[in-house]
Structures are given as structure tokens and as C-alpha cells.
Design a protein around this motif. Structure first.
Motif, PDB file in Angstrom:
ATOM      1  N   TYR A   1       1.271  -0.884  -0.214  1.00  0.00           N
ATOM      2  CA  TYR A   1      -0.152   0.051  -0.050  1.00  0.00           C
ATOM      3  C   TYR A   1       0.603   1.518   0.275  1.00  0.00           C
ATOM      4  CZ  TYR A   1      -3.527  -3.215   1.031  1.00  0.00           C
ATOM      5  OH  TYR A   1      -4.535  -4.402   1.121  1.00  0.00           O
TER       6      TYR A   1
ATOM      7  N   ARG B   1       2.111   2.230  -3.348  1.00  0.00           N
ATOM      8  CA  ARG B   1       0.908   2.137  -4.748  1.00  0.00           C
ATOM      9  C   ARG B   1       1.034   4.156  -4.314  1.00  0.00           C
ATOM     10  NH1 ARG B   1      -4.811  -0.349  -3.230  1.00  0.00           N
ATOM     11  NH2 ARG B   1      -4.033  -2.401  -3.428  1.00  0.00           N
ATOM     12  N   SER B   2       1.144   4.953  -2.942  1.00  0.00           N
ATOM     13  CA  SER B   2       1.439   6.224  -2.568  1.00  0.00           C
ATOM     14  C   SER B   2       2.554   6.226  -2.720  1.00  0.00           C
ATOM     15  CB  SER B   2       1.014   6.152  -0.658  1.00  0.00           C
ATOM     16  OG  SER B   2       0.036   5.773  -0.469  1.00  0.00           O
TER      17      SER B   2
ATOM     18  N   SER C   1      -3.909   4.291   1.578  1.00  0.00           N
ATOM     19  CA  SER C   1      -3.378   4.758   0.450  1.00  0.00           C
ATOM     20  C   SER C   1      -4.429   5.584  -0.813  1.00  0.00           C
ATOM     21  CB  SER C   1      -2.996   3.686  -0.278  1.00  0.00           C
ATOM     22  OG  SER C   1      -3.631   2.738  -0.490  1.00  0.00           O
ATOM     23  N   TRP C   2      -6.176   4.662  -0.477  1.00  0.00           N
ATOM     24  CA  TRP C   2      -6.822   5.298  -1.546  1.00  0.00           C
ATOM     25  C   TRP C   2      -7.094   7.154  -1.113  1.00  0.00           C
ATOM     26  CZ3 TRP C   2      -8.917   3.548  -5.739  1.00  0.00           C
ATOM     27  CH2 TRP C   2      -9.915   4.211  -6.452  1.00  0.00           C
TER      28      TRP C   2
ATOM     29  N   ASN D   1      -9.176  -1.977  -7.456  1.00  0.00           N
ATOM     30  CA  ASN D   1      -9.172  -2.248  -6.863  1.00  0.00           C
ATOM     31  C   ASN D   1      -9.330  -3.359  -5.508  1.00  0.00           C
ATOM     32  OD1 ASN D   1      -6.946  -1.601  -4.339  1.00  0.00           O
ATOM     33  ND2 ASN D   1      -8.494  -0.550  -3.746  1.00  0.00           N
TER      34      ASN D   1
ATOM     35  N   TYR E   1      -2.692   5.343 -11.718  1.00  0.00           N
ATOM     36  CA  TYR E   1      -2.732   4.314 -10.953  1.00  0.00           C
ATOM     37  C   TYR E   1      -2.909   2.963 -10.391  1.00  0.00           C
ATOM     38  CZ  TYR E   1      -3.723   4.634  -5.588  1.00  0.00           C
ATOM     39  OH  TYR E   1      -3.350   4.592  -3.739  1.00  0.00           O
ATOM     40  N   SER E   2      -3.926   2.464 -11.284  1.00  0.00           N
ATOM     41  CA  SER E   2      -4.208   0.989 -11.422  1.00  0.00           C
ATOM     42  C   SER E   2      -3.373   0.615 -11.496  1.00  0.00           C
ATOM     43  CB  SER E   2      -5.242   0.724 -12.608  1.00  0.00           C
ATOM     44  OG  SER E   2      -6.554   1.432 -12.395  1.00  0.00           O
TER      45      SER E   2
ATOM     46  N   TYR F   1      -0.293   1.371 -10.372  1.00  0.00           N
ATOM     47  CA  TYR F   1       0.711   1.171  -8.863  1.00  0.00           C
ATOM     48  C   TYR F   1       0.412   0.702  -8.508  1.00  0.00           C
ATOM     49  CZ  TYR F   1       2.090   5.413 -11.748  1.00  0.00           C
ATOM     50  OH  TYR F   1       2.503   6.755 -12.590  1.00  0.00           O
ATOM     51  N   ILE F   2      -1.272   0.195  -8.154  1.00  0.00           N
ATOM     52  CA  ILE F   2      -2.153  -0.603  -7.267  1.00  0.00           C
ATOM     53  C   ILE F   2      -1.295  -2.034  -7.482  1.00  0.00           C
ATOM     54  CG2 ILE F   2      -3.638  -1.948  -6.983  1.00  0.00           C
ATOM     55  CD1 ILE F   2      -5.596   0.467  -7.247  1.00  0.00           C
TER      56      ILE F   2
ATOM     57  N   GLY G   1       2.491  -2.259  -6.430  1.00  0.00           N
ATOM     58  CA  GLY G   1       2.725  -3.055  -4.990  1.00  0.00           C
ATOM     59  C   GLY G   1       2.851  -3.842  -4.981  1.00  0.00           C
TER      60      GLY G   1
END
Ligand SMILES: N[C@@H](CCC(=O)N[C@@H](CS)C(=O)NCC(=O)O)C(=O)O
Length: 228
Positions: free
Chosen positions: A18, A21-22, A67-68, A98, A179-180, A182-183, A186
Motif C-alpha cells: 500500500y 502505491r502511494s 492509500s486510496w 482495486n 493509479y491502477s 500503481y496498485i 505495489g
């Protein structure tokens, strides 16, 4: 900006999926961030954050947890920089991605990695980790570790839709990462940081995708050294 992360014995090898991701989301936004390493049993002590988990982002005296929420916050704070979500519709799709991702991939991978995680965490975390994770698993860490190959086989079966998607597009978000991606990234940083096991075959589209992700932002992800 400060990003609080999770480390084990080696303070340079932050392994939380997580947090990754950030961390990638902050790089995507062009934000410079100071990483603050914590072990599991220090997270609750971050004054002002009122957090049980990392990542925690500290920005201008405000703490953002989860993180979201951090991703949403970054898009709100920096609307002129490259977006993590492509508008409200894109954000809704990423939310679905996610949740499916969690169910399909995180759930089978957690028991596969749990024994390896136990070996890399700080000694002060060992009692907490054993008690909390054995309650979650419903078995001992050693029993889970003995079934690692079975869990990995289950995990690899779930990769089909993700490999299939990457046959038609370079990134989960299309022509460029967002972002997907990065999900997903991670998850691989997590596994790489704690375990020598190989999750992918070299001919999996995910394998090349991961190499492209490794090269982003001055090869940020390569700070995690393979354990195998
Ligand atoms: N929904 C949270 C989950 C974060 C999370 O589970 N973080 C883990 C590290 S990977 C954690 O801090 N765990 C603390 C603990 O288990 O005590 C998010 O997306 O930020």
C-alpha cells in the motif's frame, strides 16, 4: 511532504504494497517526499495521525491515512499535474479494479508470503505479527509457510485477466501508467521485498510490464533489491 512507510530489519527495504502505491502516486505527481521508516509496532505512535496502518501522508500539518484517500487527495491538491484517475468515471473504475484485485490477488498472496514476511521483520514486531497474522490465517505461520507452493499456484491462476489485458495495452490505465498500475506494482514490490519466490513466468505480459514499471521515475522501484 512525509510518507510514513513500513520496514523490517533493513530500513531501506520498505515492503508495504500500500505504501508503494502511494510512493509511485507521489512520483507520478512530481512530488518530492521524505520517507519515514516505521516498524509495525510504531505505527500507532505517529503523533497526530491517529493511524493503525501505513501509508500515512503528512502534508502541511495534515495527516492523510489509507492509500486510496492519499491518491484522491493528491489529485485534488494538484489538479494541474498528471492525473492519477481519469475523472470521476476513471476513479470509479479504479475503485472496482482495486476491489477485484484485492480479492483475486492479495487474498491468495498473503498466506504465500506470510512466512517470508516473518523472517524479514524487526525482532520487536515478531510477537505482534505472529499473534495478529495467525488469528487472520486460522493457522500457524509455519503451517502457512509449508503450503507456500499451493498458495502460489492459486495466485498464479488468478493472473490470467491481468496478463490478458496487457496483450492489448501497455498499462492497466492504457497507453501510460496511472493509479491502477500503481496498485498492481505495489503487490510485486511487496513480494520482491520479502521473498525469493518468483511470481511470474518470463513470457507473462506482466513480466515485461513490471520491467517497464521498474524503469519509471528514475527507477524508483529498484530501491527494493531482489531477495532471491
Ligand atoms: N486500506 C489500507 C491498508 C493499509 C495496510 O493494511 N497497511 C499495512 C501494511 S501493508 C499495515 O500498516 N498494517 C499494520 C498492522 O497490521 O498492524 C490502505 O490502503 O492504506
Amino acid at each position: 511532504m512525509k510518507l510514513y512507510e513500513l520496514v523490517g530489519k533493513d530500513k531501506t527495504q520498505g515492503f508495504s504494497p500500500y505504501v508503494w502505491r502511494s510512493r509511485m502516486a507521489l512520483a507520478h505527481k512530481g512530488c518530492t517526499v521524505e520517507m519515514v521508516p516505521l516498524i509495525f509496532t510504531e505505527i500507532a505512535d505517529v503523533e497526530g495521525a491517529n493511524a493503525k496502518t501505513v501509508p500515512i501522508l503528512e502534508h502541511n500539518g495534515t495527516f492523510i491515512t489509507d492509500s486510496w484517500n492519499i491518491a484522491c487527495y493528491l489529485d485534488e491538491q494538484f489538479p494541474d499535474r498528471p492525473p492519477l484517475f481519469n475523472g470521476a468515471q476513471g476513479k470509479a473504475q479504479a475503485n472496482l479494479f482495486n476491489n477485484i484485485f484485492f480479492y483475486n490477488l492479495v487474498v491468495p498472496l498473503f498466506p504465500a508470503l506470510v512466512g517470508d514476511i516473518f523472517n524479514v521483520i524487526d525482532d520487536r514486531d515478531r510477537d505482534y505479527f505472529r499473534t495478529s497474522r495467525e488469528a487472520r490465517l486460522g493457522k500457524s505461520l509455519e503451517e502457512a509457510a509449508a503450503q507456500q507452493e499451493d498458495y502460489l499456484a492459486q495466485f498464479r491462476k488468478q493472473l490470467w485477466p491481468y496478463n490478458q489485458t496487457l496483450k492489448a495495452q501497455d498499462y492497466f490505465d492504457g497507453a501510460s501508467p496511472a493509479y491502477s498500475d500503481y496498485i498492481m506494482y505495489g503487490l510485486f514490490q511487496w513480494a520482491k521485498g520479502v521473498s525469493p519466490c518468483q511470481l511470474l513466468n518470463t513470457d507473462d505480459p506482466l513480466h515485461d510490464w513490471r520491467a517497464r514499471m521498474d524503469d519509471l521515475y528514475d527507477s524508483l522501484g529498484k530501491v527494493i533489491k531482489p531477495r532471491g
